[in-house]
Design a protein around this motif. Structure first.
Motif, short mmCIF file in Angstrom:
data_model
loop_
_atom_site.label_atom_id
_atom_site.label_comp_id
_atom_site.label_asym_id
_atom_site.label_seq_id
_atom_site.Cartn_x
_atom_site.Cartn_y
_atom_site.Cartn_z
N LEU A 1 -47.13 19.89 -3.78
CA LEU A 1 -47.22 20.86 -3.88
C LEU A 1 -48.37 21.99 -4.76
N LEU A 2 -48.89 22.43 -4.03
CA LEU A 2 -49.88 23.42 -4.82
C LEU A 2 -49.58 25.29 -4.35
N ASP A 3 -49.29 25.82 -5.52
CA ASP A 3 -49.19 27.55 -6.64
C ASP A 3 -49.09 27.65 -5.84
N ARG A 4 -47.10 27.04 -5.22
CA ARG A 4 -45.91 27.78 -4.23
C ARG A 4 -44.66 26.86 -3.76
N THR A 5 -44.15 27.47 -4.43
CA THR A 5 -43.27 26.23 -4.35
C THR A 5 -41.51 26.32 -3.34
N VAL A 6 -41.05 25.16 -3.01
CA VAL A 6 -40.22 25.03 -1.71
C VAL A 6 -38.77 25.29 -1.92
N ASP A 7 -37.95 25.70 -1.05
CA ASP A 7 -36.74 25.61 -1.67
C ASP A 7 -36.26 24.45 -0.49
N ALA A 8 -36.68 23.22 -0.85
CA ALA A 8 -36.05 21.84 -0.21
C ALA A 8 -35.69 20.82 -1.77
N SER A 9 -34.72 19.62 -0.71
CA SER A 9 -34.72 18.73 -2.19
C SER A 9 -36.55 18.30 -2.80
N GLU A 10 -35.74 18.75 -3.98
CA GLU A 10 -36.79 17.87 -4.43
C GLU A 10 -37.51 16.50 -4.40
N ASP A 11 -36.70 15.42 -3.68
CA ASP A 11 -37.00 14.10 -3.52
C ASP A 11 -37.51 14.14 -2.06
N LEU A 12 -38.27 15.18 -1.44
CA LEU A 12 -38.92 15.61 -1.03
C LEU A 12 -40.12 15.97 -0.93
N TYR A 13 -40.83 16.39 -2.32
CA TYR A 13 -41.79 16.24 -2.55
C TYR A 13 -42.09 15.50 -4.07
N LEU A 14 -43.46 14.82 -4.11
CA LEU A 14 -43.59 14.53 -5.55
C LEU A 14 -43.95 15.24 -6.26
N THR A 15 -44.53 16.20 -6.44
CA THR A 15 -45.09 17.11 -7.69
C THR A 15 -45.36 18.10 -7.31
N ALA A 16 -45.13 20.11 -8.02
CA ALA A 16 -45.48 20.75 -7.40
C ALA A 16 -46.16 20.63 -8.72
N VAL A 17 -48.06 21.68 -8.60
CA VAL A 17 -48.68 21.97 -9.40
C VAL A 17 -48.37 23.58 -9.49
N THR A 18 -47.89 24.12 -10.13
CA THR A 18 -47.78 25.30 -9.93
C THR A 18 -48.11 26.63 -11.66
N SER A 19 -48.47 27.70 -11.31
CA SER A 19 -48.17 28.69 -12.51
C SER A 19 -46.20 28.20 -12.88
N ASP A 20 -46.06 29.40 -14.41
CA ASP A 20 -45.59 29.33 -13.99
C ASP A 20 -44.79 30.89 -13.97
N LEU A 21 -44.32 31.06 -12.83
CA LEU A 21 -44.69 32.69 -11.82
C LEU A 21 -43.95 33.47 -12.36
N VAL A 22 -42.34 33.66 -12.58
CA VAL A 22 -41.45 33.80 -13.50
C VAL A 22 -41.93 34.81 -14.26
N HIS A 23 -42.39 33.96 -15.18
CA HIS A 23 -43.80 34.11 -16.62
C HIS A 23 -45.05 35.27 -16.53
N GLU A 24 -45.23 34.89 -15.34
CA GLU A 24 -46.41 35.66 -14.72
C GLU A 24 -46.08 37.31 -15.23
N GLY A 25 -44.72 37.50 -14.62
CA GLY A 25 -44.52 38.67 -13.94
C GLY A 25 -43.91 39.72 -15.20
N GLU A 26 -43.28 38.10 -16.04
CA GLU A 26 -43.13 38.44 -17.45
C GLU A 26 -43.63 39.49 -18.38
N VAL A 27 -44.95 38.72 -18.26
CA VAL A 27 -46.28 39.26 -18.90
C VAL A 27 -46.68 40.46 -18.66
#
Ligand code: GYE
Length: 310
Positions: free
Chosen positions: A102-128
């Motif tokens: 996964l790139l730049d966004r995540t999915v509401d699905a079981s973690e065993d359905l993807y190898l890895t997700a490369v994203t920023s900490d989207l909550v942290h961005e909003g907090e900053v």
């Protein structure tokens, strides 16, 4: 995944790899840059990249993933337009033993359905962003309007949540309007026009936009309403695309949080390690975020970024 690992030849060279990339579309300058950089990163590694543009539609992404499975690609890159509705097609990829990254966004699905997700900490961005406004307003009353990203996307959900966390406890800041501008300049302008019409410019002190493109559209609306963006209405957004730095250099926007367009580099490195030596990556590879304000040399940042495919 273990079976896929056993099946992977001991030394899979990147030159042999064929990878499918299901991209959302080109809704923003940042998205265009991500596409440019992903193609460069694949080229660098001698990877044959099959590119599919979904024009913002999940059903097109699902079709593209099914086509990649039928072509029996070695891996699939997916920037998921929304967070839900992926389980079935990700199960099909898993059954076909094709790793999904996964790139730049995540999915509401079981973690065993993807190898890895490369994203920023989207909550942290909003907090900053929220904390920047807290500091900027220093206790003074400030009615905030919010332009949300694409409804149901993980950045829209998380950046909204993070901003609310960032301003929590500071009752001088109040979010009086919040609506999606779908991450685009055109919608950002239209929705900002509706905020100004509904509230009157004098009642709006700040804009928080989930991406710079909506902020750039809103700047146009603020000007057309006879107000000074960056002064009458403070503006904080996310991505750090060149045009927001141009606006900041002119004093027409106030802050942005950088999101790197290079999610593919870390993803392809993790994939190669997984395929060649069975190294399983963490489920989340986090990219760094950094705040830019009017204290930075925004003209120089604009010059440095403008050629990078935005
Ligand atoms: O901020 C925006 C793009 O998914 C985090 O998508 C990404 C967002 C980015 O439309 O410009």
């Amino acid at each position: 995944i273990a079976s896929a690992m056993m099946l992977a030849p001991a030394s899979v060279m990147a030159a042999d790899l064929t990878i499918g990339f299901s991209q959302i579309g080109s809704e923003s300058g940042w998205r265009a840059a991500e596409t440019t950089v992903t193609k460069q990163e694949a080229e660098k590694r001698g990877i044959d990249l099959k590119f599919a543009d979904a024009q913002q539609k999940q059903e097109n992404q699902i079709k593209a993933i099914r086509s990649f499975i039928a072509q029996d690609v070695d891996a699939i890159l997916l920037a998921p337009v929304v967070a839900t509705g992926w389980d079935e097609v990700l199960e099909e990829a898993k059954d076909a033993e094709i790793p999904v990254l996964l790139l730049d966004r995540t999915v509401d699905a079981s973690e065993d359905l993807y190898l890895t997700a490369v994203t920023s900490d989207l909550v942290h961005e909003g907090e900053v962003a929220g904390k920047w406004l807290v500091e900027e307003m220093a206790g003074k009353p400030c009615n905030v309007v919010e332009l949300q990203g694409t409804t149901g996307s993980s950045p829209a959900i998380d950046r909204k949540k993070g901003f609310e966390q960032g301003i929590a406890g500071h009752d001088n800041l109040k979010i009086i309007r919040s609506q999606t501008g779908d991450f685009t300049r055109s919608q950002g302008k239209v929705v900002m026009e509706s905020f100004l019409k509904a509230e009157g410019g004098a009642n709006i002190c700040a804009l928080y936009a989930h991406n710079d493109d909506m902020a750039v559209g809103a700047i146009q609306a603020i000007k057309e309403a006879g107000l000074k963006p960056g002064q009458d209405i403070k503006i904080v957004s996310i991505d750090s695309v060149p045009d927001i730095h141009l606006a900041m250099a002119a004093g027409e926007a106030n802050a942005t949080i950088e999101l790197t367009p290079n999610m593919a580099g870390p993803a392809l490195d993790a994939l190669e390690a997984y395929l060649s030596s069975g190294t399983t990556p963490p489920k989340w590879i986090q990219t760094e975020s950094r705040l830019y304000t009017l204290k930075d040399d925004n003209q120089a940042v604009y010059e440095a970024k403008k050629g990078l495919g935005y």
